[in-house]
Design an enzyme around this catalytic site. Structure first.
Site, PDB file in Angstrom:
ATOM      1  N   HIS A   1       0.740  -1.141   0.079  1.00 43.74           N
ATOM      2  CA  HIS A   1       0.043   0.090  -0.109  1.00 43.74           C
ATOM      3  C   HIS A   1       0.859   1.392  -0.005  1.00 43.74           C
ATOM      4  O   HIS A   1       1.574   1.355   0.644  1.00 43.74           O
ATOM      5  CB  HIS A   1      -0.900   0.099   1.014  1.00 43.74           C
ATOM      6  CG  HIS A   1      -2.210  -0.727   1.033  1.00 43.74           C
ATOM      7  ND1 HIS A   1      -3.296  -0.515   1.481  1.00 43.74           N
ATOM      8  CD2 HIS A   1      -2.204  -1.984   0.509  1.00 43.74           C
ATOM      9  CE1 HIS A   1      -4.367  -1.756   1.134  1.00 43.74           C
ATOM     10  NE2 HIS A   1      -3.462  -2.464   0.552  1.00 43.74           N
TER      11      HIS A   1
ATOM     12  N   TYR B   1      -9.599   5.899   6.796  1.00 40.38           N
ATOM     13  CA  TYR B   1      -9.774   6.012   8.409  1.00 40.38           C
ATOM     14  C   TYR B   1     -10.557   7.305   8.366  1.00 40.38           C
ATOM     15  O   TYR B   1     -10.185   8.444   7.612  1.00 40.38           O
ATOM     16  CB  TYR B   1      -8.194   6.613   8.743  1.00 40.38           C
ATOM     17  CG  TYR B   1      -7.414   5.460   9.241  1.00 40.38           C
ATOM     18  CD1 TYR B   1      -6.483   4.907   8.087  1.00 40.38           C
ATOM     19  CD2 TYR B   1      -6.977   5.082  10.378  1.00 40.38           C
ATOM     20  CE1 TYR B   1      -5.523   3.815   8.426  1.00 40.38           C
ATOM     21  CE2 TYR B   1      -5.861   4.233  10.616  1.00 40.38           C
ATOM     22  CZ  TYR B   1      -5.146   3.605   9.629  1.00 40.38           C
ATOM     23  OH  TYR B   1      -4.565   2.626   9.973  1.00 40.38           O
TER      24      TYR B   1
ATOM     25  N   PRO C   1      -4.747   0.669  18.528  1.00 40.10           N
ATOM     26  CA  PRO C   1      -4.628   0.297  17.163  1.00 40.10           C
ATOM     27  C   PRO C   1      -4.705   1.268  15.891  1.00 40.10           C
ATOM     28  O   PRO C   1      -4.245   0.807  14.956  1.00 40.10           O
ATOM     29  CB  PRO C   1      -5.796  -0.815  16.936  1.00 40.10           C
ATOM     30  CG  PRO C   1      -6.903  -0.230  17.768  1.00 40.10           C
ATOM     31  CD  PRO C   1      -6.293   0.482  19.046  1.00 40.10           C
TER      32      PRO C   1
ATOM     33  N   LYS D   1       0.567  -0.113  15.295  1.00 38.10           N
ATOM     34  CA  LYS D   1       1.965  -0.181  15.548  1.00 38.10           C
ATOM     35  C   LYS D   1       2.232  -1.375  16.368  1.00 38.10           C
ATOM     36  O   LYS D   1       3.234  -1.699  16.802  1.00 38.10           O
ATOM     37  CB  LYS D   1       2.289   1.331  16.487  1.00 38.10           C
ATOM     38  CG  LYS D   1       2.481   2.342  15.398  1.00 38.10           C
ATOM     39  CD  LYS D   1       3.539   2.324  14.566  1.00 38.10           C
ATOM     40  CE  LYS D   1       3.802   3.126  13.332  1.00 38.10           C
ATOM     41  NZ  LYS D   1       4.022   2.845  12.220  1.00 38.10           N
TER      42      LYS D   1
ATOM     43  N   TYR E   1       3.684   6.402  10.015  1.00 35.93           N
ATOM     44  CA  TYR E   1       2.807   5.352   9.725  1.00 35.93           C
ATOM     45  C   TYR E   1       3.679   4.297   9.057  1.00 35.93           C
ATOM     46  O   TYR E   1       3.370   3.180   9.383  1.00 35.93           O
ATOM     47  CB  TYR E   1       1.577   5.769   8.743  1.00 35.93           C
ATOM     48  CG  TYR E   1       0.575   4.868   8.643  1.00 35.93           C
ATOM     49  CD1 TYR E   1      -0.626   4.786   9.375  1.00 35.93           C
ATOM     50  CD2 TYR E   1       0.720   3.680   7.752  1.00 35.93           C
ATOM     51  CE1 TYR E   1      -1.573   4.044   9.248  1.00 35.93           C
ATOM     52  CE2 TYR E   1      -0.428   2.845   7.666  1.00 35.93           C
ATOM     53  CZ  TYR E   1      -1.539   2.956   8.264  1.00 35.93           C
ATOM     54  OH  TYR E   1      -2.427   2.061   8.311  1.00 35.93           O
TER      55      TYR E   1
HETATM   56  C1  PHB Z   1      -6.314  -4.099  10.168  1.00 38.50           C
HETATM   57  O1  PHB Z   1      -6.129  -4.286   8.926  1.00 38.50           O
HETATM   58  O2  PHB Z   1      -6.815  -5.081  11.061  1.00 38.50           O
HETATM   59  C2  PHB Z   1      -5.888  -2.840  10.438  1.00 38.50           C
HETATM   60  C3  PHB Z   1      -5.371  -1.952   9.735  1.00 38.50           C
HETATM   61  C4  PHB Z   1      -4.969  -0.626  10.341  1.00 38.50           C
HETATM   62  C5  PHB Z   1      -4.977  -0.341  11.559  1.00 38.50           C
HETATM   63  C6  PHB Z   1      -5.623  -1.456  12.501  1.00 38.50           C
HETATM   64  C7  PHB Z   1      -6.044  -2.555  12.121  1.00 38.50           C
HETATM   65  O3  PHB Z   1      -4.793   0.818  12.115  1.00 38.50           O
END
Ligand code: PHB
Ligand code: APR
Length: 394
Positions: free
Chosen positions: A75, A203, A296, A300, A388
């Site tokens: 990504h 997000y 989450p 990280k 990130y």
């Molecule tokens: C996930 O794909 O489970 C996932 C992706 C990004 C995050 C948290 C979980 O910030």
């Protein structure tokens, strides 16, 4: 009772314990991994799935990245959604790095397969019950199996046993300091048999709360909703989940639709920030969730666990080869530098995107202004991109 011996006794077969055992093997250091749960259990629990640039490199260099490179997806950015609009953070253009979307549970499967193929000693359904003698030179782990209580003597014990394990509480309370922050919300996570509705992660910050759109390959979506921290899955029938997700991802001028499908997994996860300092006492070392927790939002947790394991493998291999303790002695300070960077980023990202139930209308306007700034300033979005994808230091 017969006492077995190994060089490094590792408690926990999550990503930290398994990667450590794998890297130690490659450096010629023997270890035993004790895991309380069954292999089937650890290979199927749902966890996050974003692998930082540098962690993907660690896996490849350790010969454990082939399936990730086949089945994972690189990504080059993420999408931020707020106030009904969309803004892409272009990692490649902003910092020249990327991330790999590959589920933690798949990494665990890969590492278990490598360990077993290499003749590694990973014992499932073996729960550590006590860690003794960590202030001396021969610490011991007591553990229980179907055959009764056993003892494993080691040179070092590494507790990779998660937040609720026995490792951290085995350090005398007066020798450690805990730093903690709690959040007045949690995440409801679902797995659904439906192709992802977007190619990159979304997000979303919405008046009703945060939402995240992620994926597990071309046919499975992984989605999250901010919920109250006393909420539970019983309050969330499938129809309510899809309606809430659609509302939080909605764009002002339409043009985007969330595909729905059968939900196969549903769970509420609490949010917490936590650090234990130092990450070592005598011959006991802590790695991964045993020493630190991040919310989450910044993805990280897995990456910190893997970094701890890589640092420890190098330190223990150096001690094994030469008897030199310098890297072991420096482990906690070195690991904590990255840990605190991730603690800052994770709580910052959480504050940026969640609705604080105790926040005011003023706070929400400031939050919008902050998102607006990230969307309009190259240096502000570059900071997000750098954090990130994983800062390259350590
Ligand atoms: C996930 O794909 O489970 C996932 C992706 C990004 C995050 C948290 C979980 O910030
Ligand atoms: N004896 C043996 N094993 C134990 C014991 C015990 N007493 N206590 C806990 N364990 C095992 C758990 O069953 C689990 O399999 O330790 C393992 C810890 O693994 P993880 O929780 O995956 O922790 P870690 O390897 O540090 O990885 C951190 O996992 O929770 C996510 O978000 C977190 O992505 C991060 C990652």
């Amino acid at each position: 009772m017969a006492e077995e011996r190994t060089r490094v006794g590792i408690i926990g077969a999550g990503p930290a314990g398994l990667l450590l055992s794998h890297l130690l093997h490659r450096a010629g250091v023997e270890s035993v991994v004790l895991e309380a749960r069954t292999r089937d259990h650890v290979e199927h629990r749902q966890r996050a799935g974003v692998v930082e640039h540098g962690v993907a490199r660690i896996l490849r260099a350790a010969g454990a990245g082939a399936r990730m490179d086949r089945a994972g997806a690189v990504h080059h950015g993420i999408e931020l959604r707020f106030d009904g609009r969309s803004h892409r953070v272009d990692f490649a253009g902003l910092c020249g790095r990327d991330v790999v979307l590959y589920a933690q549970t798949e990494i665990v499967k890969d590492l278990i397969a490598h360990r077993l193929a290499d003749g590694g000693d990973v014992r499932f359904a073996a729960a550590a019950t006590a860690i003794e003698g960590i202030e001396g030179e021969r610490p011991r782990i007591r553990y229980g199996t179907a055959a009764g209580e056993q003892v494993l003597a080691c040179d070092f014990v590494v507790a990779c046993d998660g937040f609720h394990g026995i490792g951290r509480p085995s350090i005398p309370a007066e020798r450690v300091r805990h730093f903690e922050k709690s959040y007045p919300f949690g995440w409801l996570g679902i797995l659904a048999d439906v192709p992802p509705s977007a190619t990159e992660l979304i997000y979303a910050r919405h008046e009703r709360g945060f939402a995240l759109h992620s994926q597990r390959g071309p046919r499975v979506s992984r989605l999250y909703l901010q919920v109250g921290n006393d909420d539970h899955v019983g309050n969330w029938p499938d129809d309510r989940i899809w309606a809430e997700l659609a509302a939080r991802f909605a764009l002002r001028d339409g043009g985007w639709e969330l595909a729905t499908g059968p939900i196969t997994d549903k769970a509420v996860t609490p949010m917490r920030s936590f650090v234990c300092e130092p990450m070592r006492h005598g011959r006991l070392l802590l790695a991964g969730d045993a020493a630190h927790i991040v919310p989450p939002t910044g993805a990280k947790g897995l990456n910190l666990a893997m970094h701890d394991a890589a640092l420890l493998a190098e330190a223990l291999a150096s001690w094994h080869a030469t008897g030199d303790h310098t890297l072991v002695d420096g482990y906690s300070d070195t690991a904590l530098r990255r840990v605190w960077r991730a603690e800052h980023f994770s709580s910052w990202m959480t504050g940026l995107l969640h609705r604080d139930p105790n926040g005011s209308a003023f706070d929400r306007r400031v939050q919008s202004a902050h998102l607006e700034f990230i969307a309009s300033s190259r240096s502000a979005s570059a900071q997000l991109a750098e954090n990130y994808t994983g800062l390259p230091y350590v």
